[in-house]
Motif scaffolding. Structure first.
Motif, PDB file in Angstrom:
ATOM      1  N   ARG A 171       0.979  -1.242   0.220  1.00 36.68           N
ATOM      2  CA  ARG A 171       0.162   0.122  -0.084  1.00 36.68           C
ATOM      3  C   ARG A 171       0.792   1.222   0.095  1.00 36.68           C
ATOM      4  NH1 ARG A 171      -5.206  -0.616   3.942  1.00 36.68           N
ATOM      5  NH2 ARG A 171      -6.008  -2.475   2.862  1.00 36.68           N
ATOM      6  N   MET A 172       2.019   1.338   0.598  1.00 38.24           N
ATOM      7  CA  MET A 172       3.005   2.449   0.766  1.00 38.24           C
ATOM      8  C   MET A 172       3.275   2.939  -0.559  1.00 38.24           C
ATOM      9  SD  MET A 172       2.496   3.544   3.785  1.00 38.24           S
ATOM     10  CE  MET A 172       0.670   2.697   3.879  1.00 38.24           C
ATOM     11  N   ARG A 173       3.455   2.000  -1.554  1.00 39.05           N
ATOM     12  CA  ARG A 173       3.780   2.603  -2.945  1.00 39.05           C
ATOM     13  C   ARG A 173       2.713   2.898  -3.923  1.00 39.05           C
ATOM     14  NH1 ARG A 173       6.024  -2.558  -6.365  1.00 39.05           N
ATOM     15  NH2 ARG A 173       3.994  -3.893  -6.298  1.00 39.05           N
ATOM     16  N   LEU A 174       1.455   2.681  -3.367  1.00 35.71           N
ATOM     17  CA  LEU A 174       0.342   3.233  -4.045  1.00 35.71           C
ATOM     18  C   LEU A 174       0.224   4.626  -3.943  1.00 35.71           C
ATOM     19  CD1 LEU A 174      -2.340   0.307  -3.329  1.00 35.71           C
ATOM     20  CD2 LEU A 174      -0.897   0.682  -5.246  1.00 35.71           C
ATOM     21  N   ASP A 175      -0.212   5.371  -5.278  1.00 34.48           N
ATOM     22  CA  ASP A 175      -0.551   6.902  -5.064  1.00 34.48           C
ATOM     23  C   ASP A 175      -2.255   6.700  -5.064  1.00 34.48           C
ATOM     24  OD1 ASP A 175      -1.302   9.320  -5.402  1.00 34.48           O
ATOM     25  OD2 ASP A 175      -0.314   9.670  -7.207  1.00 34.48           O
ATOM     26  N   ILE A 182       6.331   5.658  -0.862  1.00 35.22           N
ATOM     27  CA  ILE A 182       7.726   4.983  -1.278  1.00 35.22           C
ATOM     28  C   ILE A 182       7.467   4.941  -2.865  1.00 35.22           C
ATOM     29  CG2 ILE A 182       8.388   4.127   0.944  1.00 35.22           C
ATOM     30  CD1 ILE A 182       7.382   1.445  -0.044  1.00 35.22           C
ATOM     31  N   ASP A 183       8.747   4.932  -3.328  1.00 37.56           N
ATOM     32  CA  ASP A 183       8.772   4.402  -4.908  1.00 37.56           C
ATOM     33  C   ASP A 183       9.228   2.944  -4.906  1.00 37.56           C
ATOM     34  OD1 ASP A 183      11.567   4.292  -4.614  1.00 37.56           O
ATOM     35  OD2 ASP A 183      12.123   5.951  -5.527  1.00 37.56           O
ATOM     36  N   ALA A 184       9.108   2.522  -6.172  1.00 39.10           N
ATOM     37  CA  ALA A 184       9.460   1.253  -6.674  1.00 39.10           C
ATOM     38  C   ALA A 184      10.769   0.792  -6.011  1.00 39.10           C
ATOM     39  CB  ALA A 184       9.265   0.973  -8.041  1.00 39.10           C
ATOM     40  N   GLU A 185      11.889   1.464  -6.306  1.00 45.08           N
ATOM     41  CA  GLU A 185      13.123   1.145  -5.864  1.00 45.08           C
ATOM     42  C   GLU A 185      13.228   0.907  -4.217  1.00 45.08           C
ATOM     43  OE1 GLU A 185      17.704   2.736  -6.283  1.00 45.08           O
ATOM     44  OE2 GLU A 185      16.307   4.105  -6.563  1.00 45.08           O
ATOM     45  N   ALA A 186      12.401   1.677  -3.506  1.00 46.14           N
ATOM     46  CA  ALA A 186      12.594   1.672  -2.028  1.00 46.14           C
ATOM     47  C   ALA A 186      11.700   0.360  -1.714  1.00 46.14           C
ATOM     48  CB  ALA A 186      12.120   2.590  -1.294  1.00 46.14           C
ATOM     49  N   PHE A 187      10.494   0.208  -2.468  1.00 46.30           N
ATOM     50  CA  PHE A 187       9.700  -1.214  -2.091  1.00 46.30           C
ATOM     51  C   PHE A 187      10.607  -2.189  -2.255  1.00 46.30           C
ATOM     52  CE2 PHE A 187       7.460  -4.571  -3.674  1.00 46.30           C
ATOM     53  CZ  PHE A 187       6.473  -4.615  -2.687  1.00 46.30           C
ATOM     54  N   LEU A 232      23.152 -12.974   4.566  1.00 43.74           N
ATOM     55  CA  LEU A 232      22.701 -11.800   5.251  1.00 43.74           C
ATOM     56  C   LEU A 232      23.482 -10.634   4.755  1.00 43.74           C
ATOM     57  CD1 LEU A 232      21.684 -10.755   8.046  1.00 43.74           C
ATOM     58  CD2 LEU A 232      23.811 -11.574   9.218  1.00 43.74           C
ATOM     59  N   GLN A 233      24.514 -10.634   3.890  1.00 47.86           N
ATOM     60  CA  GLN A 233      25.207  -9.765   3.405  1.00 47.86           C
ATOM     61  C   GLN A 233      24.302  -8.985   2.250  1.00 47.86           C
ATOM     62  OE1 GLN A 233      28.325  -8.377   3.827  1.00 47.86           O
ATOM     63  NE2 GLN A 233      27.779  -6.749   2.494  1.00 47.86           N
ATOM     64  N   VAL A 234      23.660  -9.973   1.519  1.00 49.52           N
ATOM     65  CA  VAL A 234      22.599  -9.386   0.569  1.00 49.52           C
ATOM     66  C   VAL A 234      21.636  -8.625   1.128  1.00 49.52           C
ATOM     67  CG1 VAL A 234      20.682 -10.287  -1.034  1.00 49.52           C
ATOM     68  CG2 VAL A 234      22.845 -11.561  -1.081  1.00 49.52           C
ATOM     69  N   VAL A 235      21.013  -9.115   2.189  1.00 47.24           N
ATOM     70  CA  VAL A 235      20.117  -8.254   2.888  1.00 47.24           C
ATOM     71  C   VAL A 235      20.742  -7.008   3.484  1.00 47.24           C
ATOM     72  CG1 VAL A 235      18.300  -8.140   4.859  1.00 47.24           C
ATOM     73  CG2 VAL A 235      18.663 -10.142   3.530  1.00 47.24           C
ATOM     74  N   LEU A 236      21.707  -6.989   4.200  1.00 50.13           N
ATOM     75  CA  LEU A 236      22.469  -5.964   4.764  1.00 50.13           C
ATOM     76  C   LEU A 236      23.062  -4.956   3.477  1.00 50.13           C
ATOM     77  CD1 LEU A 236      24.210  -4.355   6.786  1.00 50.13           C
ATOM     78  CD2 LEU A 236      25.880  -5.932   6.173  1.00 50.13           C
ATOM     79  N   ARG A 237      23.173  -5.471   2.347  1.00 52.12           N
ATOM     80  CA  ARG A 237      23.462  -4.600   1.212  1.00 52.12           C
ATOM     81  C   ARG A 237      22.279  -3.740   0.717  1.00 52.12           C
ATOM     82  NH1 ARG A 237      25.448  -7.848  -2.444  1.00 52.12           N
ATOM     83  NH2 ARG A 237      23.559  -8.017  -3.571  1.00 52.12           N
ATOM     84  N   ARG A 238      21.212  -4.335   0.654  1.00 53.00           N
ATOM     85  CA  ARG A 238      19.715  -3.890   0.345  1.00 53.00           C
ATOM     86  C   ARG A 238      19.435  -2.767   1.492  1.00 53.00           C
ATOM     87  NH1 ARG A 238      20.086  -5.636  -3.914  1.00 53.00           N
ATOM     88  NH2 ARG A 238      18.597  -7.029  -5.155  1.00 53.00           N
ATOM     89  N   ALA A 239      19.646  -2.998   2.864  1.00 50.71           N
ATOM     90  CA  ALA A 239      19.469  -2.061   3.917  1.00 50.71           C
ATOM     91  C   ALA A 239      20.181  -0.874   3.619  1.00 50.71           C
ATOM     92  CB  ALA A 239      19.789  -2.684   5.185  1.00 50.71           C
ATOM     93  N   LEU A 240      21.535  -1.174   3.135  1.00 50.09           N
ATOM     94  CA  LEU A 240      22.385   0.096   3.193  1.00 50.09           C
ATOM     95  C   LEU A 240      22.201   0.968   1.755  1.00 50.09           C
ATOM     96  CD1 LEU A 240      25.653  -1.486   4.232  1.00 50.09           C
ATOM     97  CD2 LEU A 240      24.204   0.021   5.380  1.00 50.09           C
ATOM     98  N   GLU A 241      21.497   0.136   0.666  1.00 48.77           N
ATOM     99  CA  GLU A 241      21.247   0.801  -0.499  1.00 48.77           C
ATOM    100  C   GLU A 241      19.759   1.575  -0.261  1.00 48.77           C
ATOM    101  OE1 GLU A 241      22.673  -2.550  -3.482  1.00 48.77           O
ATOM    102  OE2 GLU A 241      20.515  -2.538  -3.137  1.00 48.77           O
ATOM    103  N   LEU A 242      19.104   1.419   0.809  1.00 48.74           N
ATOM    104  CA  LEU A 242      17.802   1.831   1.225  1.00 48.74           C
ATOM    105  C   LEU A 242      18.268   3.178   1.964  1.00 48.74           C
ATOM    106  CD1 LEU A 242      14.916   1.902   1.588  1.00 48.74           C
ATOM    107  CD2 LEU A 242      15.147   0.631   3.435  1.00 48.74           C
ATOM    108  N   ARG A 243      19.177   3.217   2.573  1.00 49.36           N
ATOM    109  CA  ARG A 243      19.546   4.361   3.399  1.00 49.36           C
ATOM    110  C   ARG A 243      19.595   5.704   2.785  1.00 49.36           C
ATOM    111  NH1 ARG A 243      24.549   4.940   7.920  1.00 49.36           N
ATOM    112  NH2 ARG A 243      23.409   6.614   9.211  1.00 49.36           N
ATOM    113  N   PRO A 244      19.948   5.986   1.748  1.00 51.44           N
ATOM    114  CA  PRO A 244      19.816   7.411   1.096  1.00 51.44           C
ATOM    115  C   PRO A 244      18.552   7.402   0.267  1.00 51.44           C
ATOM    116  CG  PRO A 244      21.205   5.947  -0.411  1.00 51.44           C
ATOM    117  CD  PRO A 244      21.045   5.147   0.895  1.00 51.44           C
ATOM    118  N   LEU A 245      17.501   6.596   0.275  1.00 47.79           N
ATOM    119  CA  LEU A 245      16.258   6.785   0.001  1.00 47.79           C
ATOM    120  C   LEU A 245      15.154   7.000   0.717  1.00 47.79           C
ATOM    121  CD1 LEU A 245      16.201   3.756  -2.710  1.00 47.79           C
ATOM    122  CD2 LEU A 245      16.976   6.006  -3.141  1.00 47.79           C
ATOM    123  N   TYR A 246      15.193   6.246   1.818  1.00 44.46           N
ATOM    124  CA  TYR A 246      13.921   6.249   2.590  1.00 44.46           C
ATOM    125  C   TYR A 246      13.428   7.624   3.232  1.00 44.46           C
ATOM    126  CZ  TYR A 246      16.231   6.566   7.138  1.00 44.46           C
ATOM    127  OH  TYR A 246      16.830   6.893   8.224  1.00 44.46           O
TER     128      TYR A 246
END
Length: 154
Positions: free
Chosen positions: A81-85, A94-99, A125-139
């Motif tokens: 729901r959070m990506r729905l306008d 949020i946008d598709a990338e953050a989603f 776990l490194q994959v999940v960590l990378r996603r979390a770190l990629e989210l940091r400049p977006l959210y």
């Protein structure tokens, strides 16, 4: 600003402070196959907590604007729901990338909560960590835009 939106605004801001602290504590660790399980557990717990804080924001927004979500699949439903306008009700949060990054964290959180007695896989776990770190400049920018929308409500 109506009372319920003022409360929502303040709750979101408090959760953002928590998220900032979680990111600070998380740092940018480099995981290897030899990373001890104790360290992996700490990182996994922080990722779990990070997603919980973000999901708390999304759940509160959903309650304020869309009423309830189904009991069975509410974790994925509230994120979707959070990506729905939903203009004129509310804009997308949020946008598709953050989603995409958040959905990875959501799935990990579920696994982490239900993996009794199993060791964590450092490469996964490194994959999940990378996603979390990629989210940091977006959210933050996306949530701040939503807060600006809230402030314009009467």
């Amino acid at each position: 600003m109506r009372e319920k939106y003022l409360v929502l605004d303040r709750n979101i801001r408090a959760d953002l402070e928590t998220i900032d602290r979680l990111y600070e504590a998380l740092g940018s660790p480099q995981l290897t196959e030899s990373t001890p399980q104790d360290e992996l557990i700490v990182i996994a717990y922080r990722l779990h907590s990070l997603y919980n804080a973000l999901e708390n924001i999304f759940r509160n927004v959903s309650k304020a604007f869309e009423n309830q979500v189904s009991r069975e699949s509410w974790h994925s439903e509230v994120l979707q729901r959070m990506r729905l306008d939903l203009t004129p009700l509310r804009p997308a949060m949020i946008d598709a990338e953050a989603f995409e990054k958040l959905d990875e964290l959501r799935r990990f959180r579920h696994v982490f909560r239900t993996m009794y007695g199993l060791d964590l896989d450092p490469l996964r776990l490194q994959v999940v960590l990378r996603r979390a770190l990629e989210l940091r400049p977006l959210y933050r920018d996306q949530i701040e835009r939503f807060l600006t929308f809230l402030q314009g409500l009467e």
